[in-house]
Design an enzyme around this catalytic site. Structure first.
Site, PDB file in Angstrom:
ATOM      1  N   SER A 125       0.836  -1.208   0.000  1.00  0.00           N
ATOM      2  CA  SER A 125       0.000   0.000   0.000  1.00  0.00           C
ATOM      3  C   SER A 125       0.865   1.250   0.000  1.00  0.00           C
ATOM      4  O   SER A 125       1.978   1.258   0.549  1.00  0.00           O
ATOM      5  CB  SER A 125      -0.856  -0.018   1.261  1.00  0.00           C
ATOM      6  OG  SER A 125      -1.442   1.238   1.489  1.00  0.00           O
ATOM      7  N   TYR A 150      -2.393  -1.369  10.835  1.00  0.00           N
ATOM      8  CA  TYR A 150      -2.575  -1.850   9.460  1.00  0.00           C
ATOM      9  C   TYR A 150      -1.370  -1.465   8.605  1.00  0.00           C
ATOM     10  O   TYR A 150      -0.781  -2.290   7.902  1.00  0.00           O
ATOM     11  CB  TYR A 150      -3.872  -1.273   8.852  1.00  0.00           C
ATOM     12  CG  TYR A 150      -3.920  -1.383   7.346  1.00  0.00           C
ATOM     13  CD1 TYR A 150      -4.265  -2.586   6.731  1.00  0.00           C
ATOM     14  CD2 TYR A 150      -3.597  -0.304   6.519  1.00  0.00           C
ATOM     15  CE1 TYR A 150      -4.284  -2.703   5.344  1.00  0.00           C
ATOM     16  CE2 TYR A 150      -3.612  -0.412   5.139  1.00  0.00           C
ATOM     17  CZ  TYR A 150      -3.957  -1.611   4.558  1.00  0.00           C
ATOM     18  OH  TYR A 150      -3.958  -1.724   3.184  1.00  0.00           O
ATOM     19  N   LYS A 154       1.946  -3.754   6.668  1.00  0.00           N
ATOM     20  CA  LYS A 154       2.438  -3.675   5.283  1.00  0.00           C
ATOM     21  C   LYS A 154       3.957  -3.441   5.266  1.00  0.00           C
ATOM     22  O   LYS A 154       4.695  -4.058   4.495  1.00  0.00           O
ATOM     23  CB  LYS A 154       1.728  -2.564   4.504  1.00  0.00           C
ATOM     24  CG  LYS A 154       0.242  -2.782   4.297  1.00  0.00           C
ATOM     25  CD  LYS A 154      -0.044  -3.982   3.406  1.00  0.00           C
ATOM     26  CE  LYS A 154      -1.518  -4.242   3.233  1.00  0.00           C
ATOM     27  NZ  LYS A 154      -1.832  -5.553   2.673  1.00  0.00           N
TER      28      LYS A 154
HETATM   29  P1  NAD Z   1     -10.808  -7.373   0.703  1.00  0.00           P
HETATM   30  O1  NAD Z   1     -11.067  -7.396   2.166  1.00  0.00           O
HETATM   31  O2  NAD Z   1     -11.966  -7.160  -0.197  1.00  0.00           O
HETATM   32  O3  NAD Z   1     -10.055  -8.713   0.258  1.00  0.00           O
HETATM   33  C1  NAD Z   1      -9.211  -9.435   1.125  1.00  0.00           C
HETATM   34  C2  NAD Z   1      -9.641 -10.893   1.042  1.00  0.00           C
HETATM   35  O4  NAD Z   1      -8.788 -11.679   1.889  1.00  0.00           O
HETATM   36  C3  NAD Z   1     -11.087 -11.117   1.518  1.00  0.00           C
HETATM   37  O5  NAD Z   1     -11.757 -11.916   0.570  1.00  0.00           O
HETATM   38  C4  NAD Z   1     -10.917 -11.847   2.851  1.00  0.00           C
HETATM   39  O6  NAD Z   1     -11.996 -12.728   3.104  1.00  0.00           O
HETATM   40  C5  NAD Z   1      -9.606 -12.581   2.615  1.00  0.00           C
HETATM   41  N1  NAD Z   1      -8.880 -12.933   3.835  1.00  0.00           N
HETATM   42  C6  NAD Z   1      -8.479 -12.122   4.855  1.00  0.00           C
HETATM   43  N2  NAD Z   1      -7.822 -12.843   5.776  1.00  0.00           N
HETATM   44  C7  NAD Z   1      -7.789 -14.131   5.346  1.00  0.00           C
HETATM   45  C8  NAD Z   1      -7.267 -15.350   5.869  1.00  0.00           C
HETATM   46  N3  NAD Z   1      -6.639 -15.394   7.037  1.00  0.00           N
HETATM   47  N4  NAD Z   1      -7.435 -16.479   5.139  1.00  0.00           N
HETATM   48  C9  NAD Z   1      -8.074 -16.468   3.964  1.00  0.00           C
HETATM   49  N5  NAD Z   1      -8.591 -15.340   3.412  1.00  0.00           N
HETATM   50  C10 NAD Z   1      -8.459 -14.196   4.104  1.00  0.00           C
HETATM   51  O7  NAD Z   1      -9.687  -6.263   0.449  1.00  0.00           O
HETATM   52  P2  NAD Z   1      -9.133  -5.690  -0.927  1.00  0.00           P
HETATM   53  O8  NAD Z   1      -9.536  -4.264  -1.012  1.00  0.00           O
HETATM   54  O9  NAD Z   1      -9.435  -6.601  -2.041  1.00  0.00           O
HETATM   55  O10 NAD Z   1      -7.576  -5.702  -0.603  1.00  0.00           O
HETATM   56  C11 NAD Z   1      -6.736  -6.778  -0.960  1.00  0.00           C
HETATM   57  C12 NAD Z   1      -5.358  -6.513  -0.413  1.00  0.00           C
HETATM   58  O11 NAD Z   1      -4.888  -5.267  -0.902  1.00  0.00           O
HETATM   59  C13 NAD Z   1      -5.303  -6.411   1.115  1.00  0.00           C
HETATM   60  O12 NAD Z   1      -4.108  -7.005   1.570  1.00  0.00           O
HETATM   61  C14 NAD Z   1      -5.273  -4.921   1.365  1.00  0.00           C
HETATM   62  O13 NAD Z   1      -4.623  -4.596   2.565  1.00  0.00           O
HETATM   63  C15 NAD Z   1      -4.465  -4.439   0.169  1.00  0.00           C
HETATM   64  N6  NAD Z   1      -4.732  -3.037  -0.140  1.00  0.00           N
HETATM   65  C16 NAD Z   1      -6.004  -2.634  -0.371  1.00  0.00           C
HETATM   66  C17 NAD Z   1      -6.261  -1.292  -0.643  1.00  0.00           C
HETATM   67  C18 NAD Z   1      -7.667  -0.786  -0.879  1.00  0.00           C
HETATM   68  O14 NAD Z   1      -7.873   0.411  -0.859  1.00  0.00           O
HETATM   69  N7  NAD Z   1      -8.640  -1.640  -1.129  1.00  0.00           N
HETATM   70  C19 NAD Z   1      -5.201  -0.372  -0.701  1.00  0.00           C
HETATM   71  C20 NAD Z   1      -3.902  -0.839  -0.472  1.00  0.00           C
HETATM   72  C21 NAD Z   1      -3.683  -2.176  -0.208  1.00  0.00           C
HETATM   73  C1  UD1 Z   2      -7.132   4.601   3.682  1.00  0.00           C
HETATM   74  C2  UD1 Z   2      -6.065   4.262   4.688  1.00  0.00           C
HETATM   75  C3  UD1 Z   2      -4.904   3.586   3.999  1.00  0.00           C
HETATM   76  C4  UD1 Z   2      -5.393   2.347   3.282  1.00  0.00           C
HETATM   77  C5  UD1 Z   2      -6.512   2.730   2.325  1.00  0.00           C
HETATM   78  C6  UD1 Z   2      -7.140   1.517   1.711  1.00  0.00           C
HETATM   79  C7  UD1 Z   2      -6.281   5.949   6.458  1.00  0.00           C
HETATM   80  C8  UD1 Z   2      -5.648   7.103   7.130  1.00  0.00           C
HETATM   81  N1  UD1 Z   2      -5.648   5.474   5.381  1.00  0.00           N
HETATM   82  O1  UD1 Z   2      -6.569   5.493   2.730  1.00  0.00           O
HETATM   83  O2  UD1 Z   2      -3.954   3.211   4.954  1.00  0.00           O
HETATM   84  O3  UD1 Z   2      -4.339   1.731   2.556  1.00  0.00           O
HETATM   85  O4  UD1 Z   2      -7.548   3.437   3.035  1.00  0.00           O
HETATM   86  O5  UD1 Z   2      -7.883   0.791   2.614  1.00  0.00           O
HETATM   87  O6  UD1 Z   2      -7.333   5.474   6.882  1.00  0.00           O
HETATM   88  N2  UD1 Z   2     -13.037  10.731   3.348  1.00  0.00           N
HETATM   89  C9  UD1 Z   2     -14.073  11.595   3.710  1.00  0.00           C
HETATM   90  N3  UD1 Z   2     -15.205  11.063   4.211  1.00  0.00           N
HETATM   91  C10 UD1 Z   2     -15.397   9.711   4.394  1.00  0.00           C
HETATM   92  C11 UD1 Z   2     -14.341   8.835   4.015  1.00  0.00           C
HETATM   93  C12 UD1 Z   2     -13.163   9.386   3.508  1.00  0.00           C
HETATM   94  O7  UD1 Z   2     -13.941  12.809   3.561  1.00  0.00           O
HETATM   95  O8  UD1 Z   2     -16.463   9.300   4.885  1.00  0.00           O
HETATM   96  C13 UD1 Z   2     -11.806  11.301   2.781  1.00  0.00           C
HETATM   97  C14 UD1 Z   2     -10.562  11.021   3.623  1.00  0.00           C
HETATM   98  O9  UD1 Z   2     -10.377  12.016   4.576  1.00  0.00           O
HETATM   99  C15 UD1 Z   2      -9.476  11.005   2.554  1.00  0.00           C
HETATM  100  C16 UD1 Z   2     -10.196  10.529   1.284  1.00  0.00           C
HETATM  101  O10 UD1 Z   2     -11.579  10.695   1.530  1.00  0.00           O
HETATM  102  O11 UD1 Z   2      -9.036  12.309   2.321  1.00  0.00           O
HETATM  103  C17 UD1 Z   2      -9.915   9.077   0.980  1.00  0.00           C
HETATM  104  O12 UD1 Z   2     -10.175   8.311   2.147  1.00  0.00           O
HETATM  105  P1  UD1 Z   2     -10.125   6.712   2.152  1.00  0.00           P
HETATM  106  O13 UD1 Z   2     -10.974   6.184   1.064  1.00  0.00           O
HETATM  107  O14 UD1 Z   2     -10.418   6.273   3.545  1.00  0.00           O
HETATM  108  O15 UD1 Z   2      -8.628   6.383   1.754  1.00  0.00           O
HETATM  109  P2  UD1 Z   2      -7.253   6.839   2.426  1.00  0.00           P
HETATM  110  O16 UD1 Z   2      -7.466   7.562   3.685  1.00  0.00           O
HETATM  111  O17 UD1 Z   2      -6.460   7.539   1.383  1.00  0.00           O
END
Ligand code: NAD
Ligand code: UD1
Length: 339
Positions: A125, A150, A154
């Site tokens: 991330s 969290y 990472k």
């Molecule tokens: P998500 O929660 O939709 O997907 C994660 C999946 O992993 C889910 O299906 C969950 O059931 C599964 N899981 C969790 N723990 C498990 C375990 N112990 N055994 C088996 N399955 C398990 O999340 P996502 O948005 O698809 O994110 C995927 C990855 O990307 C995560 O590692 C997340 O931290 C990372 N990531 C996501 C974002 C974002 O904004 N969505 C941003 C940066 C990084």
């Molecule tokens: C967040 C996490 C980041 C994680 C990512 C994906 C924090 C500080 N960071 O990123 O670590 O990798 O999610 O899961 O939580 N916002 C509003 N109102 C809302 C929700 C969000 O104004 O109800 C704003 C936030 O202040 C931010 C932007 O929208 O400025 C994006 O927020 P969000 O979607 O939560 O992502 P990040 O904070 O960038």
């Protein structure tokens, strides 16, 4: 064609990546415990692609159970999506976050070593850049100090992968640092389905639009940005998924560790997201301006040059596409997969 194991592949990013891999001719196996997803997502992946997905319902932390997956299949590469990702929850339940996110990683690496699988891509991330680095972020910057467990998981997992690759010269690792994935597959059949109150912006916006929540609070409008609200590098989840296909193509023929930012390189503010969502979808999103959220940075965006240069990947979709596709998913599935 190669077979790819998607750990956590039923989730938001994993399901979109499964579709792109299957469409590119790869075979896909999903292992997931559905902690934050639904088996319905896997059925829909099959519907979209017309292909079969082998599904294992298991906890990746359980190294013995996971060994059965490696024993029964010839796996060429692993993509590790299986993590817990709610920042606020990680502050309240740090041990659960460290246990889940780190143990899943160790369990995968142990089994890969035991079964001779040498390629892994990890969902990292932009959060690892912390507060010290200046935007736009480039991959060679030092990992920063995180504000929550969290983020620390990472940082720690990146370190674990680097150490593992140092010790095993045949191991190939790609660390993908995602920026802010939003949007959904254009079919509207798969998308982000958060449990409970969404933490992230776009699911909140679309749940307000669909009438599930009353009003969006925009967290702060006194930041040093062009309109006072925070800016982020929002990336369409299908572009992100295609980045994984490029990373798989790459990893199958390279060794060592490579890090890639997956972002567009273009920041948009919270207000711009809300305005664009309203405009392209012709729907109002009730919103008010509120206090800043603890831990938020004013700006966060990528320099995405390396992914273009090395992987030949760049984003193709616009902010309008992201807002349109998020809404298409939400309005077709007002309660996510639990219709
Ligand atoms: P998500 O929660 O939709 O997907 C994660 C999946 O992993 C889910 O299906 C969950 O059931 C599964 N899981 C969790 N723990 C498990 C375990 N112990 N055994 C088996 N399955 C398990 O999340 P996502 O948005 O698809 O994110 C995927 C990855 O990307 C995560 O590692 C997340 O931290 C990372 N990531 C996501 C974002 C974002 O904004 N969505 C941003 C940066 C990084
Ligand atoms: C967040 C996490 C980041 C994680 C990512 C994906 C924090 C500080 N960071 O990123 O670590 O990798 O999610 O899961 O939580 N916002 C509003 N109102 C809302 C929700 C969000 O104004 O109800 C704003 C936030 O202040 C931010 C932007 O929208 O400025 C994006 O927020 P969000 O979607 O939560 O992502 P990040 O904070 O960038």
């Amino acid at each position: 064609m190669a077979t790819i194991l998607l750990a956590g592949g039923a989730g938001y990013i994993g399901s979109h990546t499964a579709v792109e891999l299957l469409d590119s001719g790869y075979d896909v196996i999903i292992a997931d415990n559905f902690a934050n997803s639904s088996p319905e997502a896997v059925r829909r992946i099959e519907k979209i692609t017309g292909k079969n997905v082998k599904l294992y319902e298991l906890d990746i932390k359980d190294a013995d159970k996971l060994a059965e997956v490696f024993a029964e299949n010839k796996i060429d590469a692993v993509i590790h999506f299986a993590g817990l990702k709610a920042v606020g929850e990680s502050v309240e339940k740090p041990v659960m976050y460290y246990r889940n996110n780190i143990d899943t990683t160790l369990s995968l690496l142990e089994n890969m070593s035991r079964f001779g699988v040498k390629n892994i891509i990890f969902s990292s991330s932009a959060t690892v850049y912390g507060e010290e680095n200046k935007v736009p972020y480039t991959e060679e910057m030092k990992r920063g100090v995180c504000t929550n467990p969290y983020g620390w998981t990472k940082v720690m997992m990146e370190q674990i992968f680097e150490d593992a690759a140092k010790a095993d010269k045949e191991l190939s690792v790609v660390l993908l640092r995602y920026f802010n994935p939003i949007g959904a597959h254009e079919s509207g059949m798969i998308g982000e389905d958060p449990q409970g109150i969404p933490n992230n912006l776009m699911p909140y916006v679309s749940q307000v639009a669909v009438g599930r929540r009353e009003c969006l609070t925009i967290f702060g409008n006194d930041y040093p940005t062009h309109d006072g609200t925070c800016t982020r590098d929002y990336i369409h989840v299908v572009d992100l998924a295609k980045g994984h296909v490029k990373a798989i193509d790459y990893i199958l023929s390279h060794n060592g560790v490579e890090i890639f930012n997956l972002g567009t390189g273009t920041p948009y503010s919270v207000t711009e997201i809300v305005d664009t969502f309203e405009k392209v979808n012709g729907i109002k999103v009730n919103h008010v301006y509120g206090a800043r959220r603890a831990g938020d940075l004013a700006e966060c965006y990528a320099n995405a040059d390396k992914a273009l240069k090395v992987l030949g990947w760049k984003t193709e979709k616009t902010l309008e596409d992201m807002c349109r596709d998020s809404w298409n998913w939400q309005k077709n599935n007002p309660n996510g997969y639990n219709k």
